[in-house]
Scaffold this motif. Structure first.
Motif, PDB file in Angstrom:
ATOM      1  N   ALA A 209     -16.551   6.046  51.172  1.00 34.46           N
ATOM      2  CA  ALA A 209     -15.844   7.160  52.043  1.00 34.46           C
ATOM      3  C   ALA A 209     -14.249   7.149  52.010  1.00 34.46           C
ATOM      4  O   ALA A 209     -13.607   8.021  52.013  1.00 34.46           O
ATOM      5  CB  ALA A 209     -16.371   6.727  53.378  1.00 34.46           C
ATOM      6  N   ASP A 210     -14.002   5.825  52.008  1.00 35.36           N
ATOM      7  CA  ASP A 210     -12.332   5.685  51.816  1.00 35.36           C
ATOM      8  C   ASP A 210     -11.894   6.415  50.587  1.00 35.36           C
ATOM      9  O   ASP A 210     -11.037   6.946  50.678  1.00 35.36           O
ATOM     10  CB  ASP A 210     -11.963   4.296  51.971  1.00 35.36           C
ATOM     11  CG  ASP A 210     -10.573   3.878  51.961  1.00 35.36           C
ATOM     12  OD1 ASP A 210      -9.941   4.251  53.111  1.00 35.36           O
ATOM     13  OD2 ASP A 210      -9.911   3.616  50.807  1.00 35.36           O
ATOM     14  N   LEU A 211     -12.701   6.067  49.457  1.00 35.92           N
ATOM     15  CA  LEU A 211     -12.182   6.797  48.219  1.00 35.92           C
ATOM     16  C   LEU A 211     -12.099   8.385  48.414  1.00 35.92           C
ATOM     17  O   LEU A 211     -11.077   8.789  48.018  1.00 35.92           O
ATOM     18  CB  LEU A 211     -13.216   6.068  47.349  1.00 35.92           C
ATOM     19  CG  LEU A 211     -12.990   6.840  45.760  1.00 35.92           C
ATOM     20  CD1 LEU A 211     -11.753   6.406  45.115  1.00 35.92           C
ATOM     21  CD2 LEU A 211     -14.210   6.263  44.933  1.00 35.92           C
ATOM     22  N   THR A 212     -13.142   8.687  48.729  1.00 33.70           N
ATOM     23  CA  THR A 212     -13.400  10.264  48.878  1.00 33.70           C
ATOM     24  C   THR A 212     -12.362  10.877  49.862  1.00 33.70           C
ATOM     25  O   THR A 212     -11.793  11.833  49.641  1.00 33.70           O
ATOM     26  CB  THR A 212     -14.617  10.750  48.857  1.00 33.70           C
ATOM     27  OG1 THR A 212     -15.419  10.071  50.163  1.00 33.70           O
ATOM     28  CG2 THR A 212     -15.594  10.371  47.621  1.00 33.70           C
ATOM     29  N   GLY A 213     -12.302   9.995  50.953  1.00 36.84           N
ATOM     30  CA  GLY A 213     -11.383  10.622  52.007  1.00 36.84           C
ATOM     31  C   GLY A 213      -9.974  10.911  51.378  1.00 36.84           C
ATOM     32  O   GLY A 213      -9.123  11.487  51.702  1.00 36.84           O
ATOM     33  N   ARG A 214      -9.549   9.653  50.641  1.00 34.25           N
ATOM     34  CA  ARG A 214      -8.244   9.796  50.117  1.00 34.25           C
ATOM     35  C   ARG A 214      -7.785  10.795  49.155  1.00 34.25           C
ATOM     36  O   ARG A 214      -6.948  11.535  48.984  1.00 34.25           O
ATOM     37  CB  ARG A 214      -7.849   8.239  49.646  1.00 34.25           C
ATOM     38  CG  ARG A 214      -7.584   7.414  50.636  1.00 34.25           C
ATOM     39  CD  ARG A 214      -7.327   5.724  50.084  1.00 34.25           C
ATOM     40  NE  ARG A 214      -7.381   4.863  51.084  1.00 34.25           N
ATOM     41  CZ  ARG A 214      -6.131   4.410  51.462  1.00 34.25           C
ATOM     42  NH1 ARG A 214      -5.004   4.806  51.249  1.00 34.25           N
ATOM     43  NH2 ARG A 214      -6.303   3.384  52.593  1.00 34.25           N
ATOM     44  N   LEU A 215      -8.893  10.928  48.147  1.00 32.05           N
ATOM     45  CA  LEU A 215      -8.699  12.132  47.069  1.00 32.05           C
ATOM     46  C   LEU A 215      -8.797  13.381  47.753  1.00 32.05           C
ATOM     47  O   LEU A 215      -7.901  14.195  47.183  1.00 32.05           O
ATOM     48  CB  LEU A 215      -9.941  11.644  46.165  1.00 32.05           C
ATOM     49  CG  LEU A 215      -9.805  10.731  45.215  1.00 32.05           C
ATOM     50  CD1 LEU A 215     -11.341  10.550  44.459  1.00 32.05           C
ATOM     51  CD2 LEU A 215      -8.741  10.655  44.388  1.00 32.05           C
ATOM     52  N   ARG A 216      -9.613  13.537  48.868  1.00 35.16           N
ATOM     53  CA  ARG A 216      -9.545  15.095  49.263  1.00 35.16           C
ATOM     54  C   ARG A 216      -8.286  15.176  50.304  1.00 35.16           C
ATOM     55  O   ARG A 216      -7.895  16.475  50.055  1.00 35.16           O
ATOM     56  CB  ARG A 216     -10.695  15.113  50.336  1.00 35.16           C
ATOM     57  CG  ARG A 216     -12.181  15.174  49.547  1.00 35.16           C
ATOM     58  CD  ARG A 216     -13.365  15.055  50.348  1.00 35.16           C
ATOM     59  NE  ARG A 216     -14.441  15.054  49.898  1.00 35.16           N
ATOM     60  CZ  ARG A 216     -15.643  14.637  50.091  1.00 35.16           C
ATOM     61  NH1 ARG A 216     -15.819  14.135  51.381  1.00 35.16           N
ATOM     62  NH2 ARG A 216     -16.653  14.654  49.304  1.00 35.16           N
ATOM     63  N   ALA A 217      -7.793  14.099  50.778  1.00 36.53           N
ATOM     64  CA  ALA A 217      -6.398  14.472  51.551  1.00 36.53           C
ATOM     65  C   ALA A 217      -5.361  14.772  50.301  1.00 36.53           C
ATOM     66  O   ALA A 217      -4.305  15.219  50.834  1.00 36.53           O
ATOM     67  CB  ALA A 217      -6.144  12.870  52.227  1.00 36.53           C
ATOM     68  N   ALA A 218      -5.308  14.082  49.354  1.00 35.58           N
ATOM     69  CA  ALA A 218      -4.463  14.445  48.151  1.00 35.58           C
ATOM     70  C   ALA A 218      -4.948  15.912  47.283  1.00 35.58           C
ATOM     71  O   ALA A 218      -4.068  16.053  46.402  1.00 35.58           O
ATOM     72  CB  ALA A 218      -4.346  13.411  46.971  1.00 35.58           C
ATOM     73  N   GLY A 219      -5.788  16.513  47.838  1.00 32.05           N
ATOM     74  CA  GLY A 219      -5.958  17.927  47.364  1.00 32.05           C
ATOM     75  C   GLY A 219      -7.097  18.010  46.526  1.00 32.05           C
ATOM     76  O   GLY A 219      -7.320  19.166  45.615  1.00 32.05           O
ATOM     77  N   PHE A 220      -7.877  17.059  45.969  1.00 31.84           N
ATOM     78  CA  PHE A 220      -8.876  16.971  45.151  1.00 31.84           C
ATOM     79  C   PHE A 220     -10.294  17.180  45.651  1.00 31.84           C
ATOM     80  O   PHE A 220     -10.376  16.720  46.868  1.00 31.84           O
ATOM     81  CB  PHE A 220      -8.897  15.572  44.233  1.00 31.84           C
ATOM     82  CG  PHE A 220      -7.746  15.366  43.443  1.00 31.84           C
ATOM     83  CD1 PHE A 220      -7.518  15.833  42.084  1.00 31.84           C
ATOM     84  CD2 PHE A 220      -6.589  14.543  44.144  1.00 31.84           C
ATOM     85  CE1 PHE A 220      -6.378  15.643  41.520  1.00 31.84           C
ATOM     86  CE2 PHE A 220      -5.419  14.218  43.430  1.00 31.84           C
ATOM     87  CZ  PHE A 220      -5.428  14.923  42.093  1.00 31.84           C
ATOM     88  N   ALA A 221     -11.039  17.810  44.979  1.00 33.25           N
ATOM     89  CA  ALA A 221     -12.647  18.085  45.225  1.00 33.25           C
ATOM     90  C   ALA A 221     -13.217  16.952  44.845  1.00 33.25           C
ATOM     91  O   ALA A 221     -13.334  17.037  43.576  1.00 33.25           O
ATOM     92  CB  ALA A 221     -13.173  19.358  44.744  1.00 33.25           C
ATOM     93  N   ALA A 222     -13.736  16.001  45.668  1.00 30.83           N
ATOM     94  CA  ALA A 222     -14.024  14.816  45.193  1.00 30.83           C
ATOM     95  C   ALA A 222     -15.549  14.292  45.554  1.00 30.83           C
ATOM     96  O   ALA A 222     -15.869  14.674  46.779  1.00 30.83           O
ATOM     97  CB  ALA A 222     -13.244  13.550  45.253  1.00 30.83           C
ATOM     98  N   ARG A 223     -16.352  14.059  44.608  1.00 33.53           N
ATOM     99  CA  ARG A 223     -17.838  13.543  45.087  1.00 33.53           C
ATOM    100  C   ARG A 223     -17.908  11.925  44.388  1.00 33.53           C
ATOM    101  O   ARG A 223     -17.434  11.544  43.613  1.00 33.53           O
ATOM    102  CB  ARG A 223     -19.026  14.392  44.542  1.00 33.53           C
ATOM    103  CG  ARG A 223     -18.853  15.793  45.015  1.00 33.53           C
ATOM    104  CD  ARG A 223     -19.742  16.531  44.298  1.00 33.53           C
ATOM    105  NE  ARG A 223     -21.180  15.985  44.541  1.00 33.53           N
ATOM    106  CZ  ARG A 223     -22.340  16.735  44.142  1.00 33.53           C
ATOM    107  NH1 ARG A 223     -22.251  17.730  43.212  1.00 33.53           N
ATOM    108  NH2 ARG A 223     -23.438  16.183  44.772  1.00 33.53           N
ATOM    109  N   ALA A 224     -18.500  11.178  45.365  1.00 35.85           N
ATOM    110  CA  ALA A 224     -18.697   9.677  44.820  1.00 35.85           C
ATOM    111  C   ALA A 224     -20.243   9.404  44.939  1.00 35.85           C
ATOM    112  O   ALA A 224     -20.961   9.537  46.082  1.00 35.85           O
ATOM    113  CB  ALA A 224     -17.808   8.917  45.794  1.00 35.85           C
ATOM    114  N   ALA A 225     -20.618   8.423  43.861  1.00 32.57           N
ATOM    115  CA  ALA A 225     -22.019   7.913  43.881  1.00 32.57           C
ATOM    116  C   ALA A 225     -21.901   6.465  43.750  1.00 32.57           C
ATOM    117  O   ALA A 225     -21.076   6.025  42.793  1.00 32.57           O
ATOM    118  CB  ALA A 225     -22.938   8.746  43.176  1.00 32.57           C
ATOM    119  N   ILE A 226     -22.701   5.599  44.488  1.00 30.09           N
ATOM    120  CA  ILE A 226     -22.707   4.228  44.100  1.00 30.09           C
ATOM    121  C   ILE A 226     -24.214   3.812  43.715  1.00 30.09           C
ATOM    122  O   ILE A 226     -25.072   4.091  44.259  1.00 30.09           O
ATOM    123  CB  ILE A 226     -22.381   3.214  45.177  1.00 30.09           C
ATOM    124  CG1 ILE A 226     -20.980   3.612  45.796  1.00 30.09           C
ATOM    125  CG2 ILE A 226     -22.487   1.787  44.977  1.00 30.09           C
ATOM    126  CD1 ILE A 226     -20.348   2.802  46.865  1.00 30.09           C
TER     127      ILE A 226
END
Length: 481
Positions: free
Chosen positions: A105-122
């Motif tokens: 959640a922290d990773l995708t939140g920071r990327l989206r705040a920077a303007g990227f459309a991001a998805r993450a899976a573990i």
């Protein structure tokens, strides 16, 4: 990209087989039914107002590299996954962020705040994570379900996927009951390799974008720190932990790197980094903290630092150190002094002279940085006195001497005439024919040790062989005490 422009359908194109093909679309274009693989003509048929631009793979790859470097805040092992992803090995790191879900959640939140459309899976394996993040919905991305995903989630070639579809195999779970020998015979080993990698039966190593240091410590703060005292205290804590690991491994640090991550650091920004080199392997936290102290002034904390990482990027074996009554090593003070001078003046300003095998006086010693190992000593010519001080380059003098091989009777140097009372020589030195640039352009030299009436001793030489009708050239090369 401005918000109003993001609201309009947009696509990136590249040329494939003499056609302009869509390779990426924004959400507005996807809502119109446009997807990667459409030709430009088909895409314009779906949306005449589609805005397009040429894809720039090199720029995209460079951006992915910067994102992978930025993601080292979560793990030191990150790699670019062309053409649109980054893979991160978070083994042993998730607890630092409150668990796997909080990290994602922290990773995708920071990327989206920077303007990227991001998805993450573990997932347990890189192949599984690749397929889940691209083909699963949000719920499946959290629970790592592979059986229901399409076969394309195994990173197979499109031709292989189509051939499997022709046999009625559409999901990864459909492969479980199929005979492995038959699949390998018909579709090759790549299918089984991807299948086994997805389920962890076959190793799939990640090649980190940057080498992962063997000795690395990380410190995150509940509240950002910004004062010099707090930064120095955090560094001392990291040094104690790092040096404990070095001591257990019998190693000493030769080069250390401290990375500081600000809370307002952008995704494409490098963390602020400080590099410290030592002249010898070291693992004393107090000494290393004193060496780091003047460097910490270069860190600009801004609104605050949220993470510090310290790594020993270069190490060498270091056994037990005998210390004195004062707690310092036998030459610890000298080593620390050398390291301080290098930090202040630069590694090219602090040098030591070591013997070098050469007959030419100006080449018989070599400058060596303190951090480099000393080569095996080369003895100087026995019975051949050499001056303690040389002139660089030798200075021309006017000399009066009988010819062809007698020493000078007197010589004029810097406007002062010296009458020779005693002399010894000549000692002939030939140039190193394989190194003409090292011979000062003088093929042959005849050296003389002379003493003037005041007891001052000089080292003179005559350049070149004696030739009738030519005035010889004389030079002063050094002083003999």
């Amino acid at each position: 990209m401005p918000a109003e422009q993001r609201a309009r359908p947009f696509a990136l194109l590249r040329i494939e087989r003499q056609r302009r093909v869509v390779v990426a679309v924004n959400r507005a274009a996807a809502a119109m039914g446009i997807s990667p693989g459409h030709s430009l003509a088909d895409a314009r048929a779906l949306e005449p107002g589609l805005e397009v631009a040429e894809a720039t793979p090199d720029t995209d790859s460079a951006l992915l590299g910067r994102i992978a470097d930025w993601a080292r805040r979560y793990s030191p092992c990150t790699a670019v996954d062309e053409p649109d992803g980054v893979v991160i090995d978070i083994t042993g790191c998730a607890h630092l962020f409150g668990g796997e879900g909080a990290l994602a959640a922290d990773l995708t939140g920071r990327l989206r705040a920077a303007g990227f459309a991001a998805r993450a899976a573990i997932a347990a394996t890189p192949t599984a994570a690749w397929g889940i993040v691209r083909f699963a919905d949000a719920e499946e991305r959290r629970r790592e379900r592979l059986d229901g995903l399409p076969l394309a989630a195994l990173r197979l070639q499109a031709e292989t996927v189509e051939a499997l579809h022709a046999l009625g195999l559409r999901r990864i779970g459909d492969l479980h009951a199929m005979p492995r020998a038959g699949l390998a015979a018909r579709f090759g080993e790549k299918l089984l390799q991807r299948y086994d990698q997805a389920f962890g039966r076959l190793d799939e190593p990640i090649s980190p974008r940057r080498p992962v240091p063997a000795f690395r410590e990380r410190l995150s703060f509940a509240e950002p720190i910004a004062t010099p005292e707090s930064i120095a205290g955090a560094l001392r804590h990291l040094l104690r932990r790092l040096c404990a690991g070095l001591e257990a491994a019998g190693q000493g640090a030769r080069r250390l790197r401290l990375d500081a991550h600000c809370i307002d650091q952008r995704v494409d920004d490098e963390p602020q980094g400080l590099t410290l080199g030592t002249s010898r392997p070291a693992r004393d936290p107090a000494v290393l903290a004193r060496l780091f102290a003047p460097l910490l002034e270069r860190i600009e904390p801004g609104p605050g630092l949220e993470t510090l990482t310290l790594a020993a990027t270069e190490t060498e074996p270091l056994g037990a150190i005998q210390i004195g009554m004062d707690g310092e090593g036998a030459d610890g003070g000298l080593v620390e002094l050398v390291d301080r001078l290098v930090l202040r003046l630069g590694d090219r300003a602090v040098l030591r002279l070591v013997p070098r095998e050469s007959w030419l006086p100006e080449r018989c010693v070599a400058p060596l940085p303190p951090g480099q190992p000393v080569p095996a000593p080369k003895p100087w010519p026995a019975g051949r006195p050499r001056p303690l001080r040389l002139l660089t380059p030798p200075e021309p003098v006017e000399a009066i001497a009988p010819l062809p091989d007698d020493p000078p009777l007197q010589f004029l140097w810097r406007g002062v005439r010296h009458r020779v009372r005693r002399a010894d020589g000549p000692e002939r030195i030939e140039c190193e024919w394989w190194r003409p640039e090292g011979s000062l352009g003088l093929a042959v030299r005849d050296y003389y040790r002379v003493e003037d009436g005041d007891g001052r001793r000089f080292w003179l030489f005559r350049a070149g062989l004696y030739r009738p009708g030519e005035n010889p050239r004389w030079f002063l090369h050094g002083f003999l005490g």
